[in-house]
Design a protein around this motif. Structure first.
Motif, short mmCIF file in Angstrom:
data_model
loop_
_atom_site.label_atom_id
_atom_site.label_comp_id
_atom_site.label_asym_id
_atom_site.label_seq_id
_atom_site.Cartn_x
_atom_site.Cartn_y
_atom_site.Cartn_z
N ALA A 1 -14.64 3.43 20.10
CA ALA A 1 -14.46 2.36 19.44
C ALA A 1 -13.32 0.91 19.93
CB ALA A 1 -14.92 2.33 17.62
N VAL A 2 -13.41 -0.14 20.21
CA VAL A 2 -12.09 -0.76 20.02
C VAL A 2 -10.79 -0.55 19.29
CG1 VAL A 2 -11.19 -3.09 20.45
CG2 VAL A 2 -13.21 -2.57 21.34
N SER A 3 -11.46 -0.06 17.64
CA SER A 3 -10.15 -0.21 16.84
C SER A 3 -9.28 1.29 16.89
CB SER A 3 -11.28 0.47 15.67
OG SER A 3 -12.19 1.29 15.62
N VAL A 4 -10.29 2.67 18.13
CA VAL A 4 -9.16 3.75 18.32
C VAL A 4 -8.87 4.34 19.67
CG1 VAL A 4 -10.18 4.97 16.36
CG2 VAL A 4 -11.41 5.13 18.63
N VAL B 1 -2.82 11.99 5.38
CA VAL B 1 -1.63 12.34 6.03
C VAL B 1 -1.02 10.89 5.66
CG1 VAL B 1 -2.41 13.62 7.97
CG2 VAL B 1 -3.12 11.16 8.09
N PRO B 2 0.26 10.71 5.69
CA PRO B 2 1.03 8.88 5.94
C PRO B 2 0.55 8.42 7.19
CG PRO B 2 2.66 11.13 6.76
CD PRO B 2 1.49 11.99 6.32
N ALA B 3 0.40 7.18 6.42
CA ALA B 3 0.17 6.39 7.85
C ALA B 3 1.53 6.65 9.06
CB ALA B 3 0.76 5.09 7.67
N GLY B 4 1.12 6.71 10.29
CA GLY B 4 1.35 7.01 11.42
C GLY B 4 1.71 8.56 12.40
N GLY B 5 0.40 9.12 11.51
CA GLY B 5 0.57 10.34 11.50
C GLY B 5 0.01 11.24 11.75
N SER B 6 -1.09 12.59 12.36
CA SER B 6 -1.84 12.40 13.30
C SER B 6 -2.66 13.82 12.50
CB SER B 6 -1.37 12.91 15.11
OG SER B 6 -0.78 12.85 15.39
N LEU B 7 -4.25 14.09 12.88
CA LEU B 7 -4.56 14.94 12.47
C LEU B 7 -5.92 15.25 13.59
CD1 LEU B 7 -6.24 14.17 9.20
CD2 LEU B 7 -5.37 15.85 9.33
N ARG B 8 -6.05 16.77 14.00
CA ARG B 8 -7.08 16.99 14.33
C ARG B 8 -8.57 17.39 13.44
NH1 ARG B 8 -7.31 17.77 19.81
NH2 ARG B 8 -8.55 19.23 21.10
N SER C 1 -1.68 8.30 15.11
CA SER C 1 -0.74 6.91 15.04
C SER C 1 -2.35 6.26 13.42
CB SER C 1 -0.37 5.81 15.79
OG SER C 1 0.27 6.19 17.20
N LEU C 2 -2.60 7.12 12.95
CA LEU C 2 -3.15 6.71 11.89
C LEU C 2 -2.72 5.80 10.66
CD1 LEU C 2 -4.63 10.30 11.15
CD2 LEU C 2 -6.56 8.51 11.51
N ASN C 3 -3.71 4.83 10.69
CA ASN C 3 -3.36 4.09 9.79
C ASN C 3 -4.31 4.29 8.84
OD1 ASN C 3 -5.53 2.09 9.82
ND2 ASN C 3 -4.23 1.69 12.44
N ALA C 4 -4.19 3.16 7.84
CA ALA C 4 -4.87 2.83 6.20
C ALA C 4 -6.09 2.57 6.84
CB ALA C 4 -4.83 1.80 5.60
N GLU C 5 -6.68 1.85 7.48
CA GLU C 5 -8.04 1.36 7.95
C GLU C 5 -8.57 2.49 8.66
OE1 GLU C 5 -6.26 -1.23 6.77
OE2 GLU C 5 -5.49 -0.47 8.86
#
Length: 119
Positions: free
Chosen positions: A59-62, A11-18, A83-87
């Motif tokens: 986790a804090v990061s998510v 997915v592109p950055a900012g995208g969503s997945l389930r 709001s997925l990002n590269a990390e």
């Protein structure tokens, strides 16, 4: 015990997945369930866990972006990721453990994983 993950992809950055995890061959409703991830060259980390009665921890990061949920009737564990990002790019694993939920990667049963790529 069988845990089968699905829903990963690119997915592109900012995208969503389930992500989904179909559980079978154990008493799902009595187990602590969790999502974990491992990026290339990094240790496996806990993303989110959910107790048998549905209490989640993140986790804090998510926090604020990911939501873990469980369907005890259908034996399905889910992870909504926004709001997925590269990390966030990693192999994501579903796991189960009969002990009380705790923040740890020491879970007894693991799926094979599903890959999440963020471009």
């Amino acid at each position: 015990v069988q845990l089968v993950e699905s829903g990963g992809g690119s997915v592109p950055a900012g995208g969503s997945l389930r992500l989904s995890c179909a559980a079978s061959r154990f008493d799902y409703s009595r187990h602590c369930m969790g999502w974990f991830r491992q990026a290339t060259g990094k240790e496996r980390e806990t993303v989110a866990i959910i107790s048998a009665n549905g209490g989640p921890s993140y986790a804090v990061s998510v926090t604020g972006r990911f939501t873990i949920s469980r369907d005890n009737a259908k034996h399905i564990l889910s992870l909504q990721m926004n709001s997925l990002n590269a990390e966030d790019a990693a192999m994501y694993y579903c796991a189960a453990d009969p002990r009380p939920c705790r923040w740890s990667t020491d879970f007894g049963y693991w799926g094979q994983g599903t890959q999440v790529t963020v471009s």
